[in-house]
Design a protein around this motif. Structure first.
Motif, mmCIF file in Angstrom:
data_model
loop_
_atom_site.group_PDB
_atom_site.id
_atom_site.type_symbol
_atom_site.label_atom_id
_atom_site.label_comp_id
_atom_site.label_asym_id
_atom_site.label_seq_id
_atom_site.Cartn_x
_atom_site.Cartn_y
_atom_site.Cartn_z
ATOM 1 N N CYS A 1 -38.461 -16.522 -9.214
ATOM 2 C CA CYS A 1 -39.661 -17.070 -9.861
ATOM 3 C C CYS A 1 -39.336 -17.372 -11.331
ATOM 4 N N SER A 2 -40.349 -17.788 -12.080
ATOM 5 C CA SER A 2 -40.103 -18.209 -13.477
ATOM 6 C C SER A 2 -39.530 -17.086 -14.312
ATOM 7 N N CYS B 1 -43.267 -16.436 -17.678
ATOM 8 C CA CYS B 1 -44.474 -15.810 -17.136
ATOM 9 C C CYS B 1 -44.703 -14.436 -17.756
ATOM 10 N N LYS C 1 -46.391 -12.066 -16.682
ATOM 11 C CA LYS C 1 -46.475 -10.962 -15.709
ATOM 12 C C LYS C 1 -45.092 -10.426 -15.324
ATOM 13 N N ALA C 2 -44.051 -11.158 -15.680
ATOM 14 C CA ALA C 2 -42.716 -10.803 -15.186
ATOM 15 C C ALA C 2 -42.136 -9.597 -15.913
ATOM 16 N N SER D 1 -38.113 -11.427 -7.624
ATOM 17 C CA SER D 1 -39.511 -11.653 -7.991
ATOM 18 C C SER D 1 -39.854 -10.821 -9.223
ATOM 19 N N GLY D 2 -40.458 -11.484 -10.207
ATOM 20 C CA GLY D 2 -40.778 -10.806 -11.458
ATOM 21 C C GLY D 2 -41.924 -9.825 -11.331
ATOM 22 N N CYS D 3 -42.754 -10.006 -10.293
ATOM 23 C CA CYS D 3 -43.864 -9.082 -10.037
ATOM 24 C C CYS D 3 -44.240 -9.216 -8.563
ATOM 25 N N ARG E 1 -46.514 -10.600 -7.037
ATOM 26 C CA ARG E 1 -47.193 -11.821 -6.560
ATOM 27 C C ARG E 1 -46.281 -12.746 -5.770
ATOM 28 N N SER E 2 -45.010 -12.678 -6.003
ATOM 29 C CA SER E 2 -44.034 -13.377 -5.161
ATOM 30 C C SER E 2 -44.259 -14.893 -5.099
ATOM 31 N N CYS E 3 -44.466 -15.520 -6.276
ATOM 32 C CA CYS E 3 -44.784 -16.958 -6.313
ATOM 33 C C CYS E 3 -43.691 -17.862 -5.733
HETATM 34 S S1 SF4 Z 1 -43.969 -13.744 -9.178
HETATM 35 FE FE1 SF4 Z 1 -45.119 -12.726 -10.845
HETATM 36 S S2 SF4 Z 1 -43.696 -12.762 -12.551
HETATM 37 FE FE2 SF4 Z 1 -42.984 -14.281 -11.098
HETATM 38 S S3 SF4 Z 1 -43.911 -16.195 -11.761
HETATM 39 FE FE3 SF4 Z 1 -45.249 -15.292 -10.190
HETATM 40 S S4 SF4 Z 1 -46.755 -14.139 -11.389
HETATM 41 FE FE4 SF4 Z 1 -45.043 -14.543 -12.750
#
Ligand code: SF4
Length: 438
Positions: free
Chosen positions: A344-345, A350, A352-353, A379-381, A383-385
């Motif tokens: 993810c970003s 982000c 949240k990461a 995944s940074g959090c 949410r698994s975008c």
């Molecule tokens: S998975 Fe979490 S940390 Fe990664 S881009 Fe989505 S919201 Fe941000």
């Protein structure tokens, strides 16, 4: 599909957390502007327009989404109007401004080209997209509510959860029909091809009437049995639904099957290439547009695997095109470490990461080489975008930039079984490369 010129540069977006054309969502690296592409299609002229807009008004970085759309990152303060004007001029807007969010219809990137398909889905897809955009009541659908139209292509993403799906049956004159959570081999009913629009229209109207606070079909069906929805639907349709069809056998190509694939059109191939970590620089997109024009038919198709499909390449030019794609920096080998990594970003983009997942993914790729699992997700959090579904292995960032390692397992919720905690990226790489991730 032409956009309505009255869809103005200054349209007021409705509230949602998802980026849209007019709804530029703030991130740590600037604004994000998402452009929804019909069936993932981008003409070479549109690709150049997006590359130019990304360079002039933003950071020059474009991100491929797992719904075959393209978003521009790093949009600068004060540049939004110029960006939107540029995109609208290239025909990348909706038919009317209020319809931007509802353009959610996933097709195979190989629609109309895949030799295994029972149906060229594109004409019906155009009509369904027009229905979604031209019916004001459907503009109330969530920006995430999505339809899928599957032509039976070998190159298809079938495990992406869609609210309503239609799938061509052999012969191409009938479609199987299902709702979120209906497995592909257990369709609810069958319909004739020409019944697709009234079916979708009635199903959407029924959903909106029953949905209440729910924005997705699966949420509604958690309360209302699927059979009840179907009974109500049958009562409204001016035709009888056909029996649940037997799912046709199909040869599925995984989206990770990078490389050249034969087309239905003799003598032509389509190249499936990966974008490293789901991103392209404006210069790369521009070069792809040039390649599509000089070697193909001027079309690029974005894939739900965050890659690009280049159709209509003469088989005799296959090797030459591969060389150019490699020079541009795209991935052509499924075994390449970056082709097996999703990220993810991360903390660069982000808030949240808990880790800089993009940078860590590059380091992990170096350590892995050709070793390690077929697919890994950083995944940074939770949410698994970056992933449409749970990857076989997930590295979930923890405070302090370390990772917990999970393996997807049958019957396990979330990311699967927790294998290790608090690994730094080198330790994670060693563990994955050695194959001792059990
Ligand atoms: S998975 Fe979490 S940390 Fe990664 S881009 Fe989505 S919201 Fe941000």
């Amino acid at each position: 599909m032409k956009h309505d010129p009255s869809a103005s540069v200054a349209a007021i977006p409705r509230p949602s957390a998802c980026p849209g054309l007019w709804r530029v969502v703030s991130a740590l690296d600037g604004g994000i502007c998402r452009v929804k592409l019909p069936g993932g299609l981008l003409t070479s002229a549109q690709a150049r327009a997006m590359a130019e807009a990304a360079r002039m008004c933003a950071s020059g970085v474009l991100e491929l989404t797992n719904r075959s759309n393209l978003q521009i990152r790093g949009v600068r303060e004060g540049e939004q109007s110029a960006l939107v004007a540029h995109l609208l001029a290239a025909g990348l807007g909706p038919r009317q401004a209020a319809a931007d969010d509802v353009r959610n219809l996933l097709l195979s990137p190989a629609a109309g080209r895949d030799p295994a398909a029972h149906l060229d889905t594109r004409p019906l897809a155009d009509r369904l997209l027009a229905l979604l955009q031209d019916t004001p009541e459907f503009h109330a659908l969530s920006a995430k509510f999505a339809l899928q139209l599957d032509g039976g292509e070998a190159l298809a993403m079938l495990d992406h959860p869609h609210d309503i799906w239609l799938s061509a049956l052999s012969g191409g004159t009938q479609l199987a029909f299902g709702l979120a959570g209906t497995p592909r081999d257990q369709a609810l009913a069958s319909i004739q091809l020409e019944q697709a629009e009234p079916l979708v229209k009635t199903a959407l109207q029924l959903f909106l009437e029953l949905a209440g606070e729910h924005s997705r079909m699966r949420q509604l069906l958690a309360e209302l049995p699927r059979a009840d929805f179907l009974t109500r639907l049958r009562a409204r349709l001016p035709f009888a639904l056909g029996a649940s069809p037997v799912a046709p056998q199909r040869s599925e190509l995984d989206g990770a099957a990078l490389g050249a694939h034969a087309q239905a059109q003799p003598g032509l191939v389509m190249w499936l290439a990966g974008a490293p970590l789901g991103r392209l620089e404006a210069t790369q997109l521009w070069a792809l547009a040039d390649l599509a024009e000089t070697e193909g038919s001027g079309e690029l198709r974005l894939t739900p695997w965050q890659g690009v499909l280049l159709p209509d390449i003469p088989a005799t030019r296959q090797a030459a095109v591969a060389e150019v794609l490699t020079d541009i920096g795209l991935l052509l080998d499924t075994r390449a470490p970056l082709a097996r990594l999703l990220a993810c970003s991360g903390s660069a983009g982000c808030a949240k990461a808990a880790a800089d997942t993009k940078v860590d993914a590059l380091r992990l790729a170096e350590r892995l080489g050709l070793n390690g699992p077929a697919q890994m997700h950083l995944s940074g959090c939770p949410r698994s975008c970056a992933a449409a579904h749970i990857a076989p292995y997930t590295l979930l960032a923890q405070p302090g930039g370390r990772y917990d390692l999970y393996r997807r397992e049958q019957g396990q919720a979330g990311f699967g079984r927790l294998l290790a905690t608090s690994l730094d990226i080198d330790q994670a790489g060693e563990r994955l490369a050695a194959g001792n991730s059990e």
